[in-house]
Structures are given as C-alpha cells and as structure tokens.
Write a protein that holds these residues in place. Structure first.
Motif, PDB file in Angstrom:
ATOM      1  N   ARG A 168       0.881  -1.155   0.288  1.00 48.64           N
ATOM      2  CA  ARG A 168       0.033   0.069  -0.016  1.00 48.64           C
ATOM      3  C   ARG A 168       0.719   1.230   0.097  1.00 48.64           C
ATOM      4  NH1 ARG A 168      -5.263   0.523   0.136  1.00 48.64           N
ATOM      5  NH2 ARG A 168      -6.117   2.469   0.514  1.00 48.64           N
ATOM      6  N   LEU A 169       0.405   2.302  -0.900  1.00 44.80           N
ATOM      7  CA  LEU A 169       1.316   3.484  -0.841  1.00 44.80           C
ATOM      8  C   LEU A 169       1.189   4.317   0.251  1.00 44.80           C
ATOM      9  CD1 LEU A 169       0.963   4.292  -4.460  1.00 44.80           C
ATOM     10  CD2 LEU A 169       2.857   3.030  -3.611  1.00 44.80           C
ATOM     11  N   VAL A 170       2.200   5.057   0.694  1.00 48.71           N
ATOM     12  CA  VAL A 170       2.039   5.924   1.874  1.00 48.71           C
ATOM     13  C   VAL A 170       2.832   7.217   1.541  1.00 48.71           C
ATOM     14  CG1 VAL A 170       2.070   4.281   3.629  1.00 48.71           C
ATOM     15  CG2 VAL A 170       4.555   5.195   3.077  1.00 48.71           C
ATOM     16  N   VAL A 171       2.405   8.327   2.055  1.00 45.20           N
ATOM     17  CA  VAL A 171       2.989   9.606   1.911  1.00 45.20           C
ATOM     18  C   VAL A 171       3.976   9.765   2.778  1.00 45.20           C
ATOM     19  CG1 VAL A 171       2.500  12.141   1.645  1.00 45.20           C
ATOM     20  CG2 VAL A 171       0.671  10.499   1.006  1.00 45.20           C
ATOM     21  N   VAL A 172       5.083  10.021   2.251  1.00 46.50           N
ATOM     22  CA  VAL A 172       6.322  10.144   3.216  1.00 46.50           C
ATOM     23  C   VAL A 172       6.779  11.629   3.369  1.00 46.50           C
ATOM     24  CG1 VAL A 172       9.037   9.863   3.610  1.00 46.50           C
ATOM     25  CG2 VAL A 172       7.528   8.197   2.169  1.00 46.50           C
ATOM     26  N   VAL A 173       6.516  12.091   4.825  1.00 44.41           N
ATOM     27  CA  VAL A 173       6.609  13.546   5.177  1.00 44.41           C
ATOM     28  C   VAL A 173       7.596  13.634   6.278  1.00 44.41           C
ATOM     29  CG1 VAL A 173       4.613  14.093   4.411  1.00 44.41           C
ATOM     30  CG2 VAL A 173       4.872  13.414   6.872  1.00 44.41           C
ATOM     31  N   PRO A 174       8.237  14.792   6.432  1.00 44.68           N
ATOM     32  CA  PRO A 174       9.335  15.045   7.774  1.00 44.68           C
ATOM     33  C   PRO A 174       8.446  15.114   8.965  1.00 44.68           C
ATOM     34  CG  PRO A 174       9.818  16.545   5.991  1.00 44.68           C
ATOM     35  CD  PRO A 174       8.501  15.904   5.527  1.00 44.68           C
ATOM     36  N   VAL A 175       8.999  14.289  10.022  1.00 45.66           N
ATOM     37  CA  VAL A 175       8.230  14.568  11.111  1.00 45.66           C
ATOM     38  C   VAL A 175       8.011  16.069  11.577  1.00 45.66           C
ATOM     39  CG1 VAL A 175       8.516  14.138  13.946  1.00 45.66           C
ATOM     40  CG2 VAL A 175       9.384  12.296  12.240  1.00 45.66           C
ATOM     41  N   GLY A 176       7.014  16.405  12.071  1.00 50.09           N
ATOM     42  CA  GLY A 176       6.580  17.962  12.222  1.00 50.09           C
ATOM     43  C   GLY A 176       5.987  18.505  11.017  1.00 50.09           C
ATOM     44  N   HIS A 177       5.704  18.051   9.917  1.00 49.80           N
ATOM     45  CA  HIS A 177       5.144  18.351   8.898  1.00 49.80           C
ATOM     46  C   HIS A 177       3.590  18.533   9.212  1.00 49.80           C
ATOM     47  CE1 HIS A 177       3.415  18.358   4.767  1.00 49.80           C
ATOM     48  NE2 HIS A 177       4.712  18.820   4.297  1.00 49.80           N
ATOM     49  N   PRO A 178       3.106  19.313   8.380  1.00 46.60           N
ATOM     50  CA  PRO A 178       1.508  19.668   8.903  1.00 46.60           C
ATOM     51  C   PRO A 178       0.523  18.450   8.506  1.00 46.60           C
ATOM     52  CG  PRO A 178       2.401  21.460   7.409  1.00 46.60           C
ATOM     53  CD  PRO A 178       3.401  20.611   7.838  1.00 46.60           C
ATOM     54  N   LEU A 179       1.068  17.215   7.627  1.00 50.39           N
ATOM     55  CA  LEU A 179       0.520  16.049   7.551  1.00 50.39           C
ATOM     56  C   LEU A 179       0.886  14.949   8.322  1.00 50.39           C
ATOM     57  CD1 LEU A 179       0.665  16.210   3.475  1.00 50.39           C
ATOM     58  CD2 LEU A 179      -1.261  17.178   5.212  1.00 50.39           C
ATOM     59  N   SER A 180       1.989  15.141   9.000  1.00 50.71           N
ATOM     60  CA  SER A 180       2.693  13.705   9.931  1.00 50.71           C
ATOM     61  C   SER A 180       1.843  13.156  10.915  1.00 50.71           C
ATOM     62  CB  SER A 180       3.972  14.399  10.445  1.00 50.71           C
ATOM     63  OG  SER A 180       3.747  15.330  11.259  1.00 50.71           O
ATOM     64  N   ASP A 181       0.566  13.953  11.584  1.00 51.13           N
ATOM     65  CA  ASP A 181       0.033  13.406  12.436  1.00 51.13           C
ATOM     66  C   ASP A 181      -1.311  12.834  11.905  1.00 51.13           C
ATOM     67  OD1 ASP A 181       1.956  14.101  14.468  1.00 51.13           O
ATOM     68  OD2 ASP A 181       1.127  16.063  14.833  1.00 51.13           O
ATOM     69  N   LEU A 182      -1.447  12.822  10.739  1.00 48.60           N
ATOM     70  CA  LEU A 182      -2.783  12.372  10.155  1.00 48.60           C
ATOM     71  C   LEU A 182      -2.646  10.734   9.972  1.00 48.60           C
ATOM     72  CD1 LEU A 182      -3.447  14.531   7.201  1.00 48.60           C
ATOM     73  CD2 LEU A 182      -4.302  14.728   9.533  1.00 48.60           C
ATOM     74  N   ASP A 183      -3.840  10.283  10.526  1.00 42.24           N
ATOM     75  CA  ASP A 183      -3.964   8.545  10.467  1.00 42.24           C
ATOM     76  C   ASP A 183      -3.994   8.373   9.004  1.00 42.24           C
ATOM     77  OD1 ASP A 183      -3.816   8.265  13.271  1.00 42.24           O
ATOM     78  OD2 ASP A 183      -5.957   8.675  13.122  1.00 42.24           O
ATOM     79  N   GLN A 184      -4.765   8.958   8.093  1.00 43.38           N
ATOM     80  CA  GLN A 184      -4.776   8.701   6.607  1.00 43.38           C
ATOM     81  C   GLN A 184      -4.891   9.756   5.828  1.00 43.38           C
ATOM     82  OE1 GLN A 184      -8.114   5.869   6.525  1.00 43.38           O
ATOM     83  NE2 GLN A 184      -6.725   4.295   5.767  1.00 43.38           N
ATOM     84  N   ILE A 185      -4.811   9.879   4.730  1.00 44.92           N
ATOM     85  CA  ILE A 185      -4.984  10.976   3.963  1.00 44.92           C
ATOM     86  C   ILE A 185      -5.367  10.706   2.408  1.00 44.92           C
ATOM     87  CG2 ILE A 185      -2.807  11.198   3.051  1.00 44.92           C
ATOM     88  CD1 ILE A 185      -2.848  14.276   3.216  1.00 44.92           C
ATOM     89  N   ASN A 186      -6.307  11.710   1.974  1.00 46.62           N
ATOM     90  CA  ASN A 186      -6.528  11.411   0.155  1.00 46.62           C
ATOM     91  C   ASN A 186      -5.419  12.094  -0.419  1.00 46.62           C
ATOM     92  OD1 ASN A 186      -9.226  10.199   0.672  1.00 46.62           O
ATOM     93  ND2 ASN A 186     -10.056  12.257   1.268  1.00 46.62           N
ATOM     94  N   PHE A 187      -5.031  11.520  -1.644  1.00 51.07           N
ATOM     95  CA  PHE A 187      -3.828  11.796  -2.471  1.00 51.07           C
ATOM     96  C   PHE A 187      -4.268  13.287  -2.687  1.00 51.07           C
ATOM     97  CE2 PHE A 187      -1.870  12.935  -6.206  1.00 51.07           C
ATOM     98  CZ  PHE A 187      -0.329  12.522  -5.850  1.00 51.07           C
ATOM     99  N   THR A 188      -5.383  13.822  -3.041  1.00 54.40           N
ATOM    100  CA  THR A 188      -5.481  15.165  -3.577  1.00 54.40           C
ATOM    101  C   THR A 188      -5.238  16.032  -2.552  1.00 54.40           C
ATOM    102  OG1 THR A 188      -7.794  14.752  -2.923  1.00 54.40           O
ATOM    103  CG2 THR A 188      -7.306  14.376  -5.352  1.00 54.40           C
ATOM    104  N   ASP A 189      -5.372  15.630  -1.095  1.00 54.83           N
ATOM    105  CA  ASP A 189      -5.034  16.535   0.027  1.00 54.83           C
ATOM    106  C   ASP A 189      -3.765  16.831  -0.115  1.00 54.83           C
ATOM    107  OD1 ASP A 189      -7.632  16.812   0.620  1.00 54.83           O
ATOM    108  OD2 ASP A 189      -7.711  15.078   2.005  1.00 54.83           O
ATOM    109  N   THR A 190      -2.852  16.171  -0.785  1.00 55.40           N
ATOM    110  CA  THR A 190      -1.249  16.506  -0.539  1.00 55.40           C
ATOM    111  C   THR A 190      -0.735  17.487  -1.833  1.00 55.40           C
ATOM    112  OG1 THR A 190      -0.431  14.532  -2.375  1.00 55.40           O
ATOM    113  CG2 THR A 190      -0.998  13.963   0.379  1.00 55.40           C
ATOM    114  N   LEU A 191      -2.022  17.872  -2.745  1.00 53.77           N
ATOM    115  CA  LEU A 191      -1.453  18.547  -4.023  1.00 53.77           C
ATOM    116  C   LEU A 191      -1.000  19.996  -3.602  1.00 53.77           C
ATOM    117  CD1 LEU A 191      -3.915  16.943  -6.449  1.00 53.77           C
ATOM    118  CD2 LEU A 191      -1.454  16.618  -6.457  1.00 53.77           C
ATOM    119  N   ASP A 192      -1.465  20.596  -2.574  1.00 51.29           N
ATOM    120  CA  ASP A 192      -0.637  21.894  -2.111  1.00 51.29           C
ATOM    121  C   ASP A 192       0.433  21.845  -1.434  1.00 51.29           C
ATOM    122  OD1 ASP A 192      -3.513  22.785  -2.677  1.00 51.29           O
ATOM    123  OD2 ASP A 192      -4.266  22.463  -0.511  1.00 51.29           O
TER     124      ASP A 192
END
Length: 309
Positions: A168-192
């Motif tokens: 399963r694909l995951v979004v890799v982000v630095p610890v402390g990134h605005p997305l890093s504490d999410l349990d899941q995410i839609n890909f379109t929410d990463t496009l910003d």
C-alpha cells in the motif's frame, strides 16, 4: 568475429567501418592488412552480399553493411551471454534464471524471498534486472527473461500472470510536517505541497499524475528521482513529500525523522504479479524459481488457483 570465453571483441566489419580504412583496422586488431581484406572478402562470400564499397581513400558501408552493423551489437551481446553461461556450466553452475522486476519487488520482497531459493537450489546464477512494470512486460514478451514481476495494473496482454504480493502506498513526510500526525489522507489533499516524484515511467508516478488530473490539479513536482531511497532522502532534506510503498518505508527509513501517512485512495492498494510467457515452457531452473516465489506468497493473499487475469 573474435570471441573469448567471457567477452566479445568488436567484429572486423565494425572495426573497418569505424576506421574507414583497412590499414588502420589491421593495426587496431593487430593483424596484417591482407588478413583483414581476406576475412572481409570471405564474410561477403558467405553472406552473398557486398558489405563495403572500396573507395580510393578508404571504404564505406553498403546498405547491406549498414544492416549488419545495426544487428551486430545485439548479436554479440547474445553470444557473450551464451559464452558466460557455458563457462558457468563448466565451473559447476547448474542453471541460470533470467528475471525482470520492478523497483517495488526488488526493494520490498525479493531480498527476503531469494535467499531461501539459493539455500535449497545449490549452484544457480540469477540475472536480475530492474525495469519499470511496462518494460518488464515487454521484456518477457521479447524473451529478454523468462520471469517478470510487475504491477498488476499494467497491461500484460497475452502473458500468464500470477499473484505475488500486495503493498500500500504511503505519503512520506518529515516529522513535524503539517500532514505527519494524520492517520490517513486522500492523495488530492497532498497537492498543495511540493512533491518528490519517482522517475516518469514508474507506475506510482503515473498513478499519482492521473489522480491529480482527475480533480483538475497539477502536482507541484520539484524533482524526479530514480528510487525509493532517493525519495526518502529528498523528503528528509525538505524538498517535498513523496509516495512510496509501506514496506519500502519500513526498510529504508531507519534513522530518518520521517513519518508515513497511508493513502485512503483505492489505487494506493497495489498488487504485484509474476508474469511468464508460458509456465509449461519455463526452463527447469526457472520453474524452480517460479515455484519458490509462488510458495513465498502469504497464503491469505494467494488466489485459489494462483492465476490472475
């Protein structure tokens, strides 16, 4: 052509073409000009075509000579592979397996699966090459290898395909990134956010591009990189977020301050398949490898009959 057991030197027609002169070709090959002339004449007699135009200041290829020059490198490579395999047999190697696999298979699963095969199969040589999934399919069709592992979402046309693994694909982000504490995410929410993308022909990049296009957005791509480790390093360096398989994240990110956020998208759940032209036509050694890889599949994931079409 001059062959050694482990290498192939450039054949005389190629040398003569590159030098444009029999004397220079003879000097390069370390033989007399008359010997070069005779060998070229004998080759033309055997093929019943004229390969060179003899000119006052040298020589030039005919159309037939250009055709020979076009096919010579591929033919020489095949001859070299034959010589290497015969040498290996003389040294006790019992068989060869030629395999093509995508990056996901090579990074995530084959390092765990292959040692067991070699532990039980003795002296076998594996020629494993990494290619994008579509190129894996093409390579199997063209007989560049007997076994391929690729993403199930690429067209495999007339090839037989068998379930291998899931990831399963995951979004890799630095610890402390605005997305890093999410349990899941839609890909379109990463496009910003800026993205670190895999090479343009990878199935992961193509999937992400398609998903962005469906919502009328463009990925803010900062850099293309060749592998999962490079994605992680670029993300760690603050170049953006990236997409890689969950298993690759576990393997590659030890010691990095990175977080993995699973994608909710259906396309993020991926299947890898084994492809062959015809299972009954596999060599003995390749069939042993195929059976080993199939046996390595977790039973809960394997299809009942093993065939996925």
């Amino acid at each position: 052509m001059k062959l050694t057991l482990t290498s192939v030197t450039v054949p005389l027609p190629m040398v003569a073409c590159e030098e444009g002169n029999l004397t220079r070709a003879a000097q390069r090959e370390g033989i007399a000009p008359s010997a070069v002339s005779k060998r070229l004449h004998d080759l033309e007699e055997t093929l019943r075509v004229t390969l060179f135009q003899r000119l006052p200041n040298g020589m030039a290829l005919t159309v037939a000579g250009e055709s020979l020059l076009h096919h010579a490198p591929t033919t020489l490579l095949k001859i070299e592979k034959i010589a290497i395999e015969l040498h290996d047999h003389a040294c006790g190697i019992r068989g060869h397996v030629r395999m093509l696999a995508n990056l996901s298979a090579i990074v995530e699963f084959l390092p765990d699966d292959l040692p067991g095969f070699f532990a039980t199969s003795g002296l076998v040589r594996l020629d494993l090459q990494e290619r994008p999934s579509a190129e894996v399919v093409r390579g199997i069709e063209e007989n560049s290898a007997e076994i391929g592992i690729c993403s199930a979402d690429v067209g495999t046309r007339g090839l037989e395909r068998y379930h291998y693994r899931r990831d399963r694909l995951v979004v890799v982000v630095p610890v402390g990134h605005p997305l890093s504490d999410l349990d899941q995410i839609n890909f379109t929410d990463t496009l910003d956010f800026d993205h670190v993308g895999l090479f343009a022909t990878s199935s992961i990049y193509l999937r992400s591009q398609c998903s962005a296009q469906q919502v009328g957005k463009a990925m803010r791509l900062r850099v293309h990189v060749p592998g999962f480790d490079a994605v992680c390093r670029m993300v760690h360096a603050g170049m953006g977020v990236g997409l890689i398989p969950d298993r690759a994240f576990e393997v590659l990110t030890e010691g990095m301050d990175l977080a993995a956020v699973p994608l909710r998208d259906d396309w993020a759940d991926r299947e890898l398949v084994i492809v062959v032209r015809n299972i009954a036509g596999l060599s003995v050694t390749s069939r042993l490898m195929f059976d080993h890889l199939r046996a390595s599949c977790p039973s809960s994931q394997a299809d009942d009959d093993g065939l996925s079409r």
